[in-house]
Every structure is written in C-alpha cells, then in structure tokens.
Design an enzyme around this catalytic site. Structure first.
Site, PDB file in Angstrom:
ATOM      1  CB  CYS A 289      -0.972  -0.013   1.181  1.00  0.00           C
ATOM      2  SG  CYS A 289      -0.212   0.168   2.800  1.00  0.00           S
ATOM      3  CG  HIS A 337      -4.553   0.099   3.972  1.00  0.00           C
ATOM      4  ND1 HIS A 337      -3.731  -0.589   3.107  1.00  0.00           N
ATOM      5  CD2 HIS A 337      -5.642   0.454   3.231  1.00  0.00           C
ATOM      6  CE1 HIS A 337      -4.290  -0.654   1.914  1.00  0.00           C
ATOM      7  NE2 HIS A 337      -5.440  -0.024   1.950  1.00  0.00           N
ATOM      8  CG  HIS A 349      -6.596   0.491  -1.705  1.00  0.00           C
ATOM      9  ND1 HIS A 349      -6.956  -0.012  -0.472  1.00  0.00           N
ATOM     10  CD2 HIS A 349      -7.446  -0.094  -2.586  1.00  0.00           C
ATOM     11  CE1 HIS A 349      -7.968  -0.843  -0.599  1.00  0.00           C
ATOM     12  NE2 HIS A 349      -8.284  -0.909  -1.859  1.00  0.00           N
TER      13      HIS A 349
END
Length: 375
Positions: A289, A337, A349
């Site tokens: 990510c 994240h 993402h």
C-alpha cells in the site's frame, strides 16, 4: 583505531540490508473496530449468490465449525496483523538504509582525518630532520647567535614564526586525532543501531510470513464455492461501509481542486491498477500500500516517507472537507494502511496479499485521517 579497522568499517557501509517487505490491507476491520452487520445469504435461484451454494451461507458452519462470516473476519484480522508487521519491516529497512549511509559517510570522514594525521606527521618529520641537520637547532635559531644586531632582528621574527608553526602543527595533530576518535565512536554507535534495525526487520518479516501463512491456510480449508462466497461477503462488507460513510455526509463539503503534482500522482497510481499486492514491494511489477503511494508521489517529483505510519506522522494533516485528489487517506488506529484519494469518494490502493491494485470506496475501511504530500 588502525587503518585496518577503518577499512573494515568502510566495508560495513556497503552491506545495505536488502530484504523484502510486507504491505497494508484493505478491507480489514481494525482491532477493536465494531463488526459490520452480517449480510443475508444469497441463496435464491437466479440471484447473485446462487453459484456459491448453500454451503457458503453466512450462518452455515464451514471450516472448523465457524460460519463463513466468522472465517472472513478472522482472515481479515490476520492480514491486518500482517500489514502492521509489514509497515514495521518497511520502517526498519528505511532506517537501516539510513544508518548504512551514515556509516559510509563516517568512514569517508575518518579516512580524511587519518590522511590529515599522516600529512601532519610527515610535516613534523621534515622539521625534525631539518633540526637534526643543524645540530639540534632550527635553521633560523642559528642566526640568533650572531653578533650582527640587524641580522639578529631580521631573523627573530622568523624564529617566532617557526615556533608558532610548530605549535600549530601539534595543535592540528591533536585535533585530527580527536576527530578520528569521534568518528570511530559514532561509527560504533551507528553500527549497533544498524544491527538493531536488521534484527527488527527479521522479527517483522517473520511475523508477516506467519500471519499470511495462517490466513492462507484458513482460506485453503474452504471449498471452491465457499471461497467464491467469501469474496462476495468481502465485497458486500466494503459496500456497506462505503454507503454508511457517504450517508454520514463526510463528502458534503469536499471541494478541493487537484494540484498539478497531485494529478500526476493520481495518474501514476491509476496506471498500476491490476498489478498484484506484494509486501515490501515498490514496483514496477507489484506494490504494497505505501509502496504505491510513495512511488506515485515520487513520479510527481515529491519525496514522501516510505511507510503509511510515517506518512501519517510526517505529512501535513488536513481536514476532510479540504480533501482533494492526490491526498492520502490513512486507515486503522495503527495507521497500517494508506490509499490515494482520486475524487468522487474513491481511492486507488493496493489492498493486501492475494489482491491487486484497485479502485474502491474511500470509506470501505476505518479512516484515521487525511494527509497531503507536497507544499
């Protein structure tokens, strides 16, 4: 410290720690986050859930006597833990690289200090040899013994200059030795720190591998139809969370206009859609990510921290109503994240192992906050 020791220290600097890393997740519930409502089974003929079969029904026992929804939440939690460990790994790797660079610089400075000491010693040796040839007195001192007053006065200043030069030489030699000792101590400190970072990387890598293996093992125990149903449940949970987020009015006042840099970052990130998630990866064939967001902004000419936690800690935080495309949305209480906002309530993402870079609703996960790279 001998030159041989410094040679060894210089070699150390080339030993940059290169391990692989791990990423962040996408549709995971953060620890302590309320469990989303259970989706009703889609088992009627002709509905989207028919193919999954009744064995995949939310309330029906599947693996280990658990319902498929319970299995989904457990898998997501395992991947979330893996993602958190990935961020720890990435941070340790980043710090280890910095420590290695600092050790290299210290080795260069130490080498320069050692060369200065050698030059000063050579100068001192030259002066000593000259003094030996003149019977133990500097050349100028011999003129001090003359009976000629003018010659005496002319050379008195030369003697004073020679004495000052000797004192300066000794002072410089002492300072150079002190600097060399300081570089040696600093190199030792940095080396210990580097070793600590490498150990943290190893520990984090082990945690990542363990959690991913546990999640994959749990999913492997499901039948093919159950795995298909699991994907559907994951999608439904994300859609419910996104709908609730939109209904909350979170985007009601969002009017930000994308910057030129932000537009380039978004363009880069969207071009990676479909590439697989790989923990610790920064492209070009796979990403985690934060690897995706950091590389996207690098493509726009802006350097940002490598990990989602450091992006949250170091970048400028903004109110959601000021959000614009290119900004980064940080997720979960541990900032494990990150996704890039692309407008219209969506992000791009890299979710988690087993998934690919994708576009999804920005509210599908628990939002911690929004940060903005660049000026």
């Amino acid at each position: 410290m001998t030159r041989r020791h410094w040679a060894a220290a210089a070699i150390v600097l080339v030993c940059a720690v290169t391990l692989s890393a791990v990423p962040a997740t996408t549709a995971f519930a953060a620890p302590g986050e309320p469990t989303p409502p259970v989706a009703p089974p889609l088992g009627t003929a002709g509905t989207a859930g028919t193919a999954a079969g009744s064995a995949g029904a939310v309330g029906s026992p599947v693996a280990g006597g658990k319902t498929l929804e319970q299995v989904r939440l457990e898998i997501e939690d395992l991947y979330h833990q893996a993602v958190s460990a990935t961020d720890a790994y990435n941070l340790a790797e980043e710090q280890a690289d910095r420590q290695s660079s600092e050790i290299v610089q210290l080795a260069k400075e130490a080498a320069r200090a050692q060369q200065r000491i050698d030059d000063l010693k050579d100068a001192a040796g030259t002066a000593a040899r000259a003094q030996y040839r003149t019977g133990g007195l500097p050349y100028e001192a011999r003129f001090m013994l003359t009976d000629d007053p003018q010659l005496f006065l002319d050379n008195a200043s030369r003697l004073a200059q020679g004495q000052k030069a000797t004192k300066d030489l000794l002072r410089d030699l002492k300072q150079a030795r002190s600097e060399l000792d300081t570089y040696a101590q600093n190199a030792g400190t940095h080396w210990k720190s580097l070793e600590a970072q490498r150990q943290r990387m190893a520990d984090a890598k082990k945690r990542v591998a363990t959690k991913i293996a546990e999640a994959e093992k749990l999913e492997a125990r499901l039948e093919k139809e159950e795995r298909a149903r699991l994907l559907l449940l994951e999608k439904q949970a994300a859609e419910r969370a996104q709908t609730a987020w939109l209904r909350s009015g979170a985007l009601k006042e969002v009017k930000g206009t994308v910057s030129a840099e932000g537009g380039k970052a978004v363009e880069f990130a969207l071009a990676q859609v479909g590439l697989p998630y790989e923990w610790g990866a920064e492209g070009p064939k796979s990403y985690d990510c934060s690897g995706l967001t950091s590389k996207a902004w690098a493509a726009a000419g802006v350097t940002i921290p490598r990990t989602s936690q450091e992006q949250w800690r170091q970048l400028r935080r903004i109110d959601m109503k000021e959000m614009r495309a290119g900004d980064l949305i940080i997720y979960h209480a541990d900032a494990s994240h990150v996704g890039m906002y692309i407008g219209d309530g969506k992000i791009v993402h890299s979710p988690r192992p087993g998934r690919t870079v994708t576009v999804t609703g920005a509210g599908a996960n628990k939002i911690l906050g929004v940060v903005r790279p660049g000026a």
